[in-house]
Design a protein around this motif. Structure first.
Motif, PDB file in Angstrom:
ATOM      1  N   GLN A 115       0.838  -1.193   0.000  1.00  0.00           N
ATOM      2  CA  GLN A 115       0.000   0.000   0.000  1.00  0.00           C
ATOM      3  C   GLN A 115       0.877   1.248   0.000  1.00  0.00           C
ATOM      4  O   GLN A 115       2.065   1.183   0.285  1.00  0.00           O
ATOM      5  CB  GLN A 115      -0.955  -0.019   1.192  1.00  0.00           C
ATOM      6  N   TYR A 116       0.278   2.387  -0.333  1.00  0.00           N
ATOM      7  CA  TYR A 116       1.087   3.593  -0.504  1.00  0.00           C
ATOM      8  C   TYR A 116       0.468   4.801   0.194  1.00  0.00           C
ATOM      9  O   TYR A 116      -0.724   4.824   0.512  1.00  0.00           O
ATOM     10  CB  TYR A 116       1.271   3.927  -1.989  1.00  0.00           C
ATOM     11  N   ILE A 138      -4.678   3.020   1.826  1.00  0.00           N
ATOM     12  CA  ILE A 138      -4.885   2.318   3.091  1.00  0.00           C
ATOM     13  C   ILE A 138      -6.318   2.589   3.505  1.00  0.00           C
ATOM     14  O   ILE A 138      -6.711   3.739   3.700  1.00  0.00           O
ATOM     15  CB  ILE A 138      -3.901   2.813   4.172  1.00  0.00           C
ATOM     16  N   ASP A 139      -7.116   1.543   3.620  1.00  0.00           N
ATOM     17  CA  ASP A 139      -8.550   1.738   3.828  1.00  0.00           C
ATOM     18  C   ASP A 139      -8.976   1.714   5.294  1.00  0.00           C
ATOM     19  O   ASP A 139     -10.148   1.579   5.595  1.00  0.00           O
ATOM     20  CB  ASP A 139      -9.345   0.704   3.034  1.00  0.00           C
ATOM     21  N   VAL A 143      -6.155   4.603  11.183  1.00  0.00           N
ATOM     22  CA  VAL A 143      -4.702   4.793  11.138  1.00  0.00           C
ATOM     23  C   VAL A 143      -4.264   5.880  10.166  1.00  0.00           C
ATOM     24  O   VAL A 143      -3.144   6.363  10.257  1.00  0.00           O
ATOM     25  CB  VAL A 143      -3.969   3.470  10.794  1.00  0.00           C
ATOM     26  N   VAL A 144      -5.140   6.276   9.258  1.00  0.00           N
ATOM     27  CA  VAL A 144      -4.786   7.287   8.266  1.00  0.00           C
ATOM     28  C   VAL A 144      -5.024   8.676   8.860  1.00  0.00           C
ATOM     29  O   VAL A 144      -6.100   8.947   9.389  1.00  0.00           O
ATOM     30  CB  VAL A 144      -5.628   7.104   6.980  1.00  0.00           C
ATOM     31  N   PRO A 145      -4.032   9.565   8.791  1.00  0.00           N
ATOM     32  CA  PRO A 145      -4.224  10.923   9.307  1.00  0.00           C
ATOM     33  C   PRO A 145      -5.354  11.644   8.574  1.00  0.00           C
ATOM     34  O   PRO A 145      -5.633  11.366   7.410  1.00  0.00           O
ATOM     35  CB  PRO A 145      -2.879  11.605   9.034  1.00  0.00           C
ATOM     36  N   ASP A 146      -5.976  12.584   9.256  1.00  0.00           N
ATOM     37  CA  ASP A 146      -7.086  13.327   8.670  1.00  0.00           C
ATOM     38  C   ASP A 146      -6.672  14.119   7.439  1.00  0.00           C
ATOM     39  O   ASP A 146      -7.498  14.417   6.582  1.00  0.00           O
ATOM     40  CB  ASP A 146      -7.687  14.282   9.703  1.00  0.00           C
ATOM     41  N   SER A 147      -5.411  14.470   7.336  1.00  0.00           N
ATOM     42  CA  SER A 147      -4.933  15.257   6.207  1.00  0.00           C
ATOM     43  C   SER A 147      -4.792  14.440   4.929  1.00  0.00           C
ATOM     44  O   SER A 147      -4.551  15.004   3.873  1.00  0.00           O
ATOM     45  CB  SER A 147      -3.597  15.905   6.543  1.00  0.00           C
TER      46      SER A 147
END
Length: 153
Positions: A115-116, A138-139, A143-147
């Motif tokens: 993933q990237y 990344i779904d 864990v993914v930042p809001d930005s």
């Protein structure tokens, strides 16, 4: 006659084991989520450190930009690899990109293998003012930042 205590009863030990089990059932998933967030944040921080030199390269019209030109060597990157692309003035259809791709778990890439996270410079002609946009495939929203925007491609 005094009774001397010689240890814990079986029920006391069972209660302690049950409490430890409950705490572990809560703590382990939270720790795994924390580790996943730290992997993604580390990758994004590495990309963000390259954003300023990449913007400078765009402003100066450089067309052949390599990772070393942005001040980072391949050996400095952990858990993945970084690539730069589309730093070509003659092609207005593509915007410059810096991409972090996670390596396989066997190579230390963690749970996001393949993933990237990508920073793409938006062109000034599309009304966005030429800023950098973060996208990822990344779904996991936890864990993914809001930005960063999550994409399906």
């Amino acid at each position: 006659m005094e009774r001397q205590q010689r240890g814990f009863t079986l029920i006391e030990l069972m209660i302690v084991v049950a409490i430890i089990g409950i705490l572990a059932a809560i703590a382990i998933p939270q720790y795994q989520n924390y580790v996943a967030r730290s992997e993604v944040s580390s990758a994004l921080a590495t990309l963000k450190s390259l954003q300023t030199p990449a913007e400078l390269a765009v402003q100066e019209g450089e067309t052949d930009v390599a990772l070393s030109d942005l001040g980072l060597s391949d050996s400095a990157v952990q858990n993945g690899s970084i690539s730069v692309s589309n730093f070509n003035d003659s092609d207005d259809a593509t915007d410059p990109q810096i991409e972090f791709t996670f390596t396989s778990e066997a190579d230390g890439g963690g749970q996001f293998a393949g993933q990237y996270i990508r920073l793409t410079r938006q062109s000034e002609t599309d009304g966005s003012g030429g800023g950098w946009q973060c996208t990822t495939n990344i779904d996991n929203e936890d864990v993914v930042p809001d930005s960063c925007d999550i994409t399906t491609s």
